[in-house]
Structures are given as structure tokens and as C-alpha cells.
Design a protein around this motif. Structure first.
Motif, PDB file in Angstrom:
ATOM      1  N   LYS A 790      67.878 -11.907  15.854  1.00 32.42           N
ATOM      2  CA  LYS A 790      68.972 -10.337  15.641  1.00 32.42           C
ATOM      3  C   LYS A 790      69.117  -9.082  15.023  1.00 32.42           C
ATOM      4  O   LYS A 790      69.650  -8.311  14.897  1.00 32.42           O
ATOM      5  CB  LYS A 790      70.166 -11.523  14.903  1.00 32.42           C
ATOM      6  N   GLY A 791      67.773  -9.072  14.342  1.00 33.18           N
ATOM      7  CA  GLY A 791      66.998  -7.897  13.554  1.00 33.18           C
ATOM      8  C   GLY A 791      67.382  -6.448  14.451  1.00 33.18           C
ATOM      9  O   GLY A 791      67.145  -6.693  15.532  1.00 33.18           O
ATOM     10  N   LYS A 792      66.540  -6.126  13.320  1.00 37.82           N
ATOM     11  CA  LYS A 792      65.549  -4.485  14.171  1.00 37.82           C
ATOM     12  C   LYS A 792      63.942  -4.679  14.676  1.00 37.82           C
ATOM     13  O   LYS A 792      63.498  -5.146  13.411  1.00 37.82           O
ATOM     14  CB  LYS A 792      66.079  -3.991  13.739  1.00 37.82           C
ATOM     15  N   ALA A 793      64.058  -4.638  15.564  1.00 44.74           N
ATOM     16  CA  ALA A 793      62.205  -5.101  15.327  1.00 44.74           C
ATOM     17  C   ALA A 793      61.552  -3.612  15.224  1.00 44.74           C
ATOM     18  O   ALA A 793      62.399  -2.453  16.120  1.00 44.74           O
ATOM     19  CB  ALA A 793      61.497  -5.460  16.741  1.00 44.74           C
ATOM     20  N   ASN A 794      60.859  -3.338  14.333  1.00 45.74           N
ATOM     21  CA  ASN A 794      59.744  -1.915  13.831  1.00 45.74           C
ATOM     22  C   ASN A 794      58.517  -2.418  14.030  1.00 45.74           C
ATOM     23  O   ASN A 794      58.430  -3.384  13.170  1.00 45.74           O
ATOM     24  CB  ASN A 794      60.092  -0.922  12.662  1.00 45.74           C
ATOM     25  N   GLY A 795      57.573  -2.075  14.492  1.00 46.23           N
ATOM     26  CA  GLY A 795      56.644  -2.286  14.829  1.00 46.23           C
ATOM     27  C   GLY A 795      55.252  -1.399  15.848  1.00 46.23           C
ATOM     28  O   GLY A 795      55.438  -0.600  16.865  1.00 46.23           O
ATOM     29  N   LEU A 796      54.460  -0.508  14.373  1.00 51.08           N
ATOM     30  CA  LEU A 796      53.407   0.383  15.262  1.00 51.08           C
ATOM     31  C   LEU A 796      53.193  -0.339  16.820  1.00 51.08           C
ATOM     32  O   LEU A 796      52.547   1.112  17.911  1.00 51.08           O
ATOM     33  CB  LEU A 796      52.218   0.440  14.189  1.00 51.08           C
ATOM     34  N   TRP A 797      52.305  -1.925  16.730  1.00 50.58           N
ATOM     35  CA  TRP A 797      51.677  -2.362  17.758  1.00 50.58           C
ATOM     36  C   TRP A 797      52.616  -2.038  19.319  1.00 50.58           C
ATOM     37  O   TRP A 797      52.439  -1.750  20.377  1.00 50.58           O
ATOM     38  CB  TRP A 797      51.616  -3.600  17.764  1.00 50.58           C
ATOM     39  N   GLN A 798      54.034  -2.541  18.447  1.00 53.18           N
ATOM     40  CA  GLN A 798      55.094  -2.335  20.139  1.00 53.18           C
ATOM     41  C   GLN A 798      54.806  -0.573  20.173  1.00 53.18           C
ATOM     42  O   GLN A 798      54.694  -0.697  21.623  1.00 53.18           O
ATOM     43  CB  GLN A 798      56.284  -2.719  19.191  1.00 53.18           C
ATOM     44  N   TRP A 799      55.335  -0.119  19.478  1.00 52.78           N
ATOM     45  CA  TRP A 799      55.560   1.289  19.732  1.00 52.78           C
ATOM     46  C   TRP A 799      54.513   1.994  21.127  1.00 52.78           C
ATOM     47  O   TRP A 799      54.787   2.846  21.689  1.00 52.78           O
ATOM     48  CB  TRP A 799      55.324   2.403  18.578  1.00 52.78           C
ATOM     49  N   GLN A 800      52.760   1.470  20.419  1.00 47.69           N
ATOM     50  CA  GLN A 800      52.043   1.808  20.403  1.00 47.69           C
ATOM     51  C   GLN A 800      51.117   1.032  22.015  1.00 47.69           C
ATOM     52  O   GLN A 800      50.188   1.687  22.870  1.00 47.69           O
ATOM     53  CB  GLN A 800      50.859   2.759  20.271  1.00 47.69           C
TER      54      GLN A 800
END
Length: 820
Positions: A790-800
Motif C-alpha cells: 500500500k505504500g510508495k515504492a522507491n528503488g534504483l533498479w526500478q528507475w533504471q
């Protein structure tokens, strides 16, 4: 017109030395430490260094630096040479040729030499890895060599001083610069220097044995007759150049005194207009007159105006080393805001042997006139409409461009792209300013460049900065303060590809706002942070990658156990973002000074909350039993690679909705990883692990007397209640501010599930996209992720990878869907 060139070489005249030249011919000794060179070495020690120590003449100062750095590094385990970025290329080249990797540090804003704070921070960061310090005596200002002697002793590092322009300078005590220093000091005798010959260098040290060792090295390493016993090369000064050096030694006092008088006229005439270098020298042997123009000056226009009057000018050193492509590839770089400012404002004006004080007055009048002259405004060409403006070139912005490169689309995207970054370089942003380890693995960092379709980006695999990251493969994350060189090297390569494709990279610029035009374009207003000049970029799309922040007002208003947090804890509140940054633990120590048994409460269940606990536990703060309490609403969940791995470890608190259908990971998005995971596993006693006795977990569930008691007893309350997006001001066609979901209270999202920026009603704004910390994107469908998240997802792998590619596809006009 009377010409006043910036540099006017005036070495002694060989044509007036016929008898001495005939004597060389008669002896038949032209090199190999002949009598002329030996006489010069003896006299220069006696006359410029008070008879203390010894000197070795070499064929040029760069070779002298290579020899001295190589010798200083012998027997030391370190692989780095620490030097200022604001210096000449020869310094870094010499370190590289000596087999070391330079670490480039910032400058002191007063004397423009290496910053003591930056040097000591780098020594602490790379403890045991620095072999040699190579300070530069910037423009002959006589830096504090006693401090370098102390650093050498404290850190076990060698010291080699680049004193290229300092031969003839007198320190504050009236001695020749470097007199008595027990390490190598390398001077230049190039034709452009004050101590001008044709070419040559001098190595001085108070340690005569060190000079003799260098003498062997400069003669092929011959420690025995015609037999090399150590590293060596041919660095000998020819006898004819020794004649020039002897003659210049005879006149150096007169030359230096004359130039010092010219220096004084400059300072008197321009002291209220420009900024001069602070100096420790009683006599500074000025090669030219360096100064900083007022902020916002158009240096190119000033130099053109001076040139029209026959006055030479330069800008040493602009660009400085960290701004030069080769050194960006081969060196580790630290943040260099002072060097950036020096390079942007530096102007070098003439001081030559033939000039008079009247000439200096003429130059000063011309500079005053040039600075007063209004700029000529050239009518602008019709504005080009870009496809995209990327706002923010930090980790998320560059990861977005990496995602394009991985699919072979970076050049297509970059052909009509402008990247706007407020810092001096792309890539790192504020990430290296945190004192914690990453929640992304070293492998994730390196996956950005490994096998990348762009050759220049793929080549970073062998870059020294990548090797630095690779040291943490298989470990619990990468210390964020060590990520800057790699991220900046990646940013430099990505930016170069964009520029080659026809795009624009605008570092040192900040975005003020972006306005929707009646034609449906985005008009983005940017400002040059050095000059203050503003201009507009017109584009079809904007991508906002400006990161997140913690709002103290939002945090204090947050309800904890039925009451606003600020009302309960008052001035004992500390934002976790402040504590997690470099120096944060010291700021916390100041708050608990005098507390023999300090108690800290951390509120939150985010990665930042657990990272705060890990950082505190790794500090030397004397926590007692359960004196560090973590208050959390959500359950603390560890990540597992599979349900089987979780069960094998004894963890069973998950169901089908907690497993990512794409990867099979348990708590792929909600689960803690790396260092945070290790602490959570201990505190939950998974697999028989023993909790850390200093930590207590307390789950929040509405008004609770125990919660109130824990908050009241805490000396400091660290709030880790998430980040809000830095929402760029977006305006509609009439100039009114567009209300965004990002403006909502609490921890709002910037973008929707297709990374589109949304207005206050949740509707996507055409042509506006968001990525990065606090953007709020949550993977689903074909991108995977557990249904329960339910939260926010932050991650270098996802962004790149997938998240970045989602935006790239939309920008390039391709249809996208999250359907599995």
C-alpha cells in the motif's frame, strides 16, 4: 597599440653565453649530471633554501612529479593520490603515470589551495587507501607545509608538493618556499614561469637521502654501475639548460621583486572590484595576476574587450580537473562547489618582466571599462521546440536515461532532450551526502553499465569508480558517501551520449517553473546559477526528477497515539533526513550532550526508520538496554527471495497476496533489505536470531499510555514519517498555479501508475511525468509487486529498468499498458 601579452617568456639569452657554451663543448659533457647542472643544484640550495637539504634538477616538472609521487608511494598499500581539482592537468597525469588513481577534492575559498576540510574528509573516507597527498601551492601562495607533515604522520601517507610556480617565492618567515620540508617539492623552470628557462624542473627536499634516491631514479634506477636496482627513467637536465638555470638564479631576486611591485598595483587598483587570492607569502613570484570577477560577469565578453585593446588574458584553471573529460573518466571526484566557482569567475591578467606600473594601470582601467560596458543583446533565433525537458539530473533522472540506454533508445530520446541539473555535474545529486549504506546492492549499481548497448557507458565497468563499488558486491549495501564518483562518471557518460545525439546538458541551472502554453507545450523557465541569467525552454513533455524532502510542519502535525507529534515532543524532535546525512550523528550528539544514558525514540516503519536505527547502533553512543525504541504502525516485514526460503528460515507471516507473482519474492516491495533486513530479522527473532538488547519495538495502535510514556522519556525523537515530492511549480496557460496531488497533506504522490503527474483531482496532466524519491509509483501488473503493498515504492533498479522504460515509451509515442 602597445601590446601587453598574458605570458611573455624571458629566459636568459644563450646568445650572450658564448664562452660558457664553448666550455661545455670543450668538456664534451652535455648531460648526465654534468658540472653545470651540479653547480646549479648546489647554488639553488644555498641561495634559495638557506643551505638546508638538497636539490635535483630534472628535464621538466611533470617528470619530476612522476618520480616523486612514485617514490613517495613505495611501500605504501594505498592506491589513491589525493590532490585538488583546481590545478593544472600535469598534477593528475603524474599521479596516474605513477600508478595511482587521483581523488580530486575541493578548494579553500580564500587561498584557492586544497581545502583542509575536504582533504581530511577524503582521508577519513578512504582510510588506509590513500598513498600520497599531492597539494598544489596555488600560484605560489606558500601553503602551510607543517600541516602536511602532520597529516603524513597521522595518516601514514606520503607527501609531494606541486610547487610548479613557486621557485623564488618567500614564505611568511622570509625563507624560500619549502625550506626545511622533509618531503619532495617539485618546481617548474618552464619558459612561462617566473623562474624561466626553456624547460626544466627542480625537486627540493630537506632530506638529502631522499634526493639521492630520486637521483638514482632519474638516471634509469641505476643504484650500481650500469645496473638498475629500482624503478627509473631518464629525467636528466641537459647542461645547456643548466646554463639558463644558473643565469636565471642570478636574476631571480630582481625579477621577483619587480613582479611583486606590479602585484601591489593590481591589488590597490582593483581591490574594490574583483576578489584576490589570500596569500601567506612574503614574496609571491607571480606568473600572472589571478583574480575572481564579480558574480554574474560575462568573462568571455570581458576578455574580448581586453583583447581589442591589446591586453592578453586567460582563466587558469578553467575548466578544473573534475570538469575535464579524461579526468572525469580516470579519477574519483568529490563535490567541488568552490572549485566550480573559481573556474567560473577566474581571470588571469599579465605580469611580465618587461611591464611597468603604468602598464598595470592601463590594464586596470581597461578592466573597469569592460565590466561597466553593457552586454550586447543578440536577437534570438526562433526557439527550437524540444521533445522533452528532464528536470533533475540526479540518481533518478540518470536512472531514467539509463533505462532508455538499456533498450537502445537513449540516442533517439536524447536527440531532442534537454537535461537541467542545478548541481555542477550529473549523476550523484544529494545521495552521497548521506552517512548510511544503500538499500540497493552493489550489483544493482553496476547493472546500469554492465553490457550497456552504449559502448562508452559499458566501458565504465573498468572505471576506478566502478571498481570501488564492486568492493561491496555480496555485502550489505554500498556506503552512500562512496557512490559519488561512480554516479558522476555515469552521469558524465550519459550526458555525453545525449550531447552527441543533439541534445543539451545544462548543469549549474535551476528550474523556476514550467507553464502550459495555449498550444499545449511546456515553457520551462531556467536560471543559470552562476550568472543569474534566465531563459525559457520549450518542449512537448517534461519529466520531473527532483526528489523528495521531509516537511517539519507536516511531521509536527502528524497524529501519533491520538495527538499531534509536535505537541508531545516539542524541540526534542529531529527529522530522520537530518540525522541520516553526513554530520547528522554529530548534530544528534549535541542534543544529548551530558546524558549518561541517552534514550532515542524513532517513529516510523519505513526503510529510513530502520536505517536510522542501524546508524545509531553503529555509532559510539552508549545506549543501554532498550534505550533505542522503534515505534511503528505497520508490521515490519523482511524480504525473501522465495516462499521456500522464508519457510526455511522460519518466517511464515505472509500469504499469497504478499508474494510477487512475477519474481516470486516475498514482500518484494514492502520488505526490508540488506542492513535494515538484518536488524529486522534479529528483532523479530526469525530463525532463532537474538535481538539487539539495546533496541525495543513498540507497535502503535491508537491512543496508548505506553506510547506517550516512551515519547516523554526520549531525549530525542527521530521522525521517519516518509518523504514528500519536490513538486515543481506548474502553471496553466493563464499563469495560475496548477494544484497537484503532490500538494496534499501527509505523504502524497506526484504521479500515477503510468508515471504521469496528476492534478489535485487525480487527473493526469498532459505531457508531464514524474520519477524518483516520493514520486509514488507502485509496480503492478506486468511490472510485478505484491498485491498487499500500500505504500510508495522507491528503488534504483526500478528507475533504471521498468519504471524508467514506462516513461521512455510514452515519450517516444509508444502505447503502454500495465496489464500482466
Amino acid at each position: 597599440m602597445h601590446k601587453l601579452p598574458l605570458i611573455a617568456p624571458q629566459p636568459p639569452r644563450l646568445s650572450e653565453m658564448t664562452e660558457a657554451l664553448r666550455a661545455i663543448e670543450a668538456r664534451g659533457i652535455y648531460s648526465n649530471g654534468g658540472p653545470v647542472v651540479r653547480e646549479f643544484e648546489a647554488r639553488v640550495v644555498a641561495e634559495l633554501f638557506g643551505g638546508v637539504g638538497a636539490a635535483l634538477a630534472v628535464n621538466n616538472a611533470t617528470i619530476g612529479l612522476i618520480l616523486a609521487i612514485r617514490q613517495a608511494a613505495q611501500g605504501r598499500k594505498g592506491k589513491y593520490a589525493l590532490l585538488p581539482s583546481f590545478t593544472f592537468a600535469a598534477t593528475a597525469h603524474a599521479a596516474i603515470w605513477a600508478g595511482l588513481t587521483p581523488i580530486l577534492v575541493d578548494s579553500d575559498p580564500n587561498d584557492w589551495a586544497a581545502s583542509a576540510e575536504a582533504e581530511e574528509a577524503a582521508l577519513a573516507r578512504h582510510a588506509g587507501e590513500v598513498a600520497v597527498l599531492v597539494p598544489y601551492d596555488t600560484f605560489g601562495t606558500c601553503i602551510d607545509l607543517a600541516r602536511y607533515a602532520r597529516l603524513s604522520e597521522q595518516h601514514g601517507v606520503g607527501v609531494v608538493v606541486d610547487a610548479a610556480a613557486s621557485l623564488g617565492s618567500l614564505d611568511a618567515e622570509g625563507r624560500g618556499f619549502a625550506t626545511g620540508a622533509n618531503f619532495a617539492n617539485v618546481f617548474s623552470m618552464h619558459a612561462t614561469k617566473t623562474f624561466a628557462t626553456a624547460e626544466g624542473g627542480l625537486i627540493y627536499s630537506a632530506d638529502a637521502d631522499q634526493v639521492e634516491a630520486l637521483r638514482r631514479m632519474h638516471n634509469f634506477g641505476f643504484g650500481a654501475p650500469r645496473s638498475a636496482t629500482e624503478p627509473g627513467t631518464n629525467a636528466k637536465l641537459p647542461e645547456i639548460l643548466g646554463l639558463l638555470a644558473l643565469a636565471k638564479l642570478d636574476e631571480i631576486d630582481a625579477v621577483a621583486g619587480h613582479r611583486a611591485a606590479l602585484d601591489k598595483v593590481y591589488r590597490t587598483s582593483l581591490g574594490d572590484t574583483v576578489t584576490f587570492q589570500a596569500t601567506n607569502a612574503r614574496r609571491q613570484v607571480a606568473q600572472f595576476m589571478p583574480m575572481l570577477l564579480p558574480e554574474g560577469s560575462d568573462r568571455a565578453a570581458v576578455m574580448a574587450e581586453l583583447a581589442a585593446r591589446g591586453i592578453g588574458a586567460g582563466h587558469y584553471f578553467a575548466p578544473h580537473l573534475a570538469q575535464q573529460p579524461y579526468f572525469q573518466r580516470e579519477c574519483l571526484r568529490t563535490s567541488t562547489p568552490v572549485a566550480d566557482d573559481l573556474a567560473a569567475r577566474m581571470l588571469s591578467l599579465p605580469i611580465t618582466d618587461a611591464m611597468t606600473e603604468a602598464d598595470v594601470a592601463t590594464i586596470c582601467d581597461a578592466l573597469h571599462a569592460a565590466l561597466r560596458k553593457p552586454r550586447i543583446v543578440v536577437p534570438a533565433a526562433p526557439q527550437k521546440i524540444l521533445s522533452t525537458v528532464l528536470i533533475g539530473g540526479g540518481p533518478a533522472g540518470i536512472a531514467f536515461l539509463i533505462s532508455a540506454s538499456k533498450k537502445g533508445k537513449l540516442r533517439e530520446l536524447g536527440a531532442s532532450l534537454a537535461v537541467v541539473e542545478r548541481g555542477p555535474s550529473l549523476g550523484a545529486g544529494e545521495l552521497p551526502g548521506y552517512a548510511i549504506t544503500s538499500d540497493s546492492t552493489a550489483e544493482t549499481f553496476l547493472s546500469a553499465v554492465k553490457d550497456n548497448p552504449e559502448p562508452a557507458i559499458a566501458a565504465l565497468t573498468d572505471h576506478p569508480a566502478a571498481r570501488e563499488i564492486a568492493q561491496y558486491v555480496g555485502k550489505l549495501g554500498v556506503p552512500l558517501h562512496r557512490t559519488a564518483p561512480f554516479l558522476e562518471a555515469m552521469g558524465e557518460r550519459v550526458g555525453a551520449v545525449v550531447a552527441e545525439a543533439g541534445g543539451h546538458v545544462l548543469t549549474g541551472h535551476e528550474v523556476l517553473d514550467s507553464r502550459r502554453t495555449p498550444a499545449g507545450l511546456w515553457q520551462t523557465r531556467i536560471r543559470n546559477r552562476a550568472t543569474g541569467a534566465e531563459r525559457d525552454l520549450l518542449s512537448e513533455n517534461i519529466v520531473i526528477a527532483t526528489g523528495g524532502y521531509q516537511s517539519e510542519s507536516n511531521v509536527t502535525a502528524a497524529s501519533v497515539a491520538g495527538a499531534p507529534l509536535g505537541e508531545q515532543v516539542g524541540t526534542r524532535l529531529m527529522l530522520c533526513d537530518d540525522m541520516l546525512r553526513t554530520g547528522g550523528i554529530d548534530r544528534l550528539r549535541e542534543r544529548i550532550a551530558g546524558k549518561r544514558a541517552p534514550r532515542i525514540a524513532i517513529i516510523g516503519a519505513s526503510t529510513s526508520a530502520i536505517a536510522s536505527a542501524v546508524l545509531l547502533l553503529k555509532s559510539d553512543i552508549p545506549f543501554g538496554a532498550e534505550s533505542l525504541v522503534l515505534l511503528h504502525r505497520e508490521d515490519l516485514r523482511p524480504w525473501y527471495p522465495s516462499a521456500e526460503a522464508a519457510h526455511a528460515d522460519g518466517f511464515t507471516d505472509f500469504g499469497p497476496d504478499d508474494i510477487c507473482p512475477l519474481s516470486g519474492f516475498v514482500y518484494r516491495l514492502a520488505g526490508f533489505r540488506l542492513e535494515a533486513r538484518e536488524l529486522v530479522l534479529r528483532m523479530l527473532r526469525i530463525g532463532g536470531r537474538t535481538p539487539d538488547p539495546r533496541v525495543r519495538l513498540h507497535q502503535l495502535a491508537g491512543p496508548d499510555p505506553e506510547t506517550a510514556k516512551l515519547l516523554a522519556e526520549a531525549d530525542v525523537v527521530v521522525a521517519a514519517l516518509g518523504y514528500r515530492p519536490h513538486a515543481l511549480p506548474l502553471l496553466d496557460a493563464t499563469g495560475n498555479r496548477i494544484a497537484l496531488t503532490a500538494h496534499a497533506p501527509g505523504r502524497p504522490r506526484l504521479a500515477d501508475q503510468l508515471c504521469r503527474v496528476t492534478d489535485a483531482e487525480g487527473q493526469p496532466i498532459p505531457g508531464a511525468y514524474g520519477i524518483g524519491l516520493a514520486a509514488g509509483f507502485v509496480p503492478e501488473g506486468r511490472l510485478g509487486g505484491e498485491k498487499s503493498f500500500k505504500g510508495k515504492a522507491n528503488g534504483l533498479w526500478q528507475w533504471q529498468n521498468d519504471v524508467g522504460q514506462l516513461i521512455v515509451d510514452q515519450l517516444l509515442g509508444q502505447s503502454v499498458s500495465l496489464a500482466a
